[in-house]
Enzyme design. Sequence first.
Site, PDB file in Angstrom:
ATOM      1  N   GLU A  36       1.009  -1.097   0.100  1.00 34.94           N
ATOM      2  CA  GLU A  36       0.008   0.035   0.020  1.00 34.94           C
ATOM      3  C   GLU A  36       1.206   1.208   0.002  1.00 34.94           C
ATOM      4  OE1 GLU A  36      -2.809  -0.307   3.144  1.00 34.94           O
ATOM      5  OE2 GLU A  36      -3.520  -2.231   2.527  1.00 34.94           O
ATOM      6  N   CYS A  37       1.953   1.347  -0.739  1.00 34.80           N
ATOM      7  CA  CYS A  37       2.985   2.319  -0.683  1.00 34.80           C
ATOM      8  C   CYS A  37       2.744   3.194  -2.154  1.00 34.80           C
ATOM      9  CB  CYS A  37       4.431   1.596  -0.509  1.00 34.80           C
ATOM     10  SG  CYS A  37       5.778   2.898  -0.644  1.00 34.80           S
ATOM     11  N   GLY A  38       3.319   4.199  -1.951  1.00 30.45           N
ATOM     12  CA  GLY A  38       3.503   5.040  -3.240  1.00 30.45           C
ATOM     13  C   GLY A  38       4.346   4.538  -4.233  1.00 30.45           C
ATOM     14  N   THR A  40       4.486   1.024  -4.587  1.00 34.55           N
ATOM     15  CA  THR A  40       4.163  -0.266  -4.876  1.00 34.55           C
ATOM     16  C   THR A  40       4.195  -0.824  -6.390  1.00 34.55           C
ATOM     17  OG1 THR A  40       2.790  -0.359  -3.025  1.00 34.55           O
ATOM     18  CG2 THR A  40       2.377  -2.032  -4.532  1.00 34.55           C
TER      19      THR A  40
END
Length: 166
Positions: A36-38, A40
Amino acid sequence: MSTTVHDFSAQRLDGTPQDLSAYRGQVLLVVNVASECGFTAQYAGLQKLQETYADRGFQVLGFPCNQFGGQEPGSPEQIASFCSSRFGVDFPLFAKIEVNGGDAHPLYRFLKKAAPGALGTQAIKWNFTKFLVGRDGAVIGRFAPTMRPEDLTGAIETALQAARKG
């Protein structure tokens, strides 16, 4: 004898133990990942590197980590399903670990010491920090989360060529 990546072990996402000496002779890209990371979307680039270089002795190793903004909250099954269905990931994924602090995985304590970040800091700043490791298990370099996987092709090629000569 100096310590190398091959001296460590980690649990695979499915819970089975994995001795990293099994990767002896391969160039490795060790990455702390999150769903759920920028960053990803870098999973796609990591998978492309895996497909491009696997037959030359290259392997991506993904280590899910929930230490940065809680961006890897899923269970092992959820992580595996997400990576496979969204990005076609077939490189090894390991059990969720910590990369900083007192509970940091021993592999990451080693990687951070072997290749400090900007201004000599050892702490991992965010998800998708990448460590390139030679066939001998020695750390070649550390790359920031903002470094896209496709921008590592030169360093990977150099590592693969150097390893062949040595």
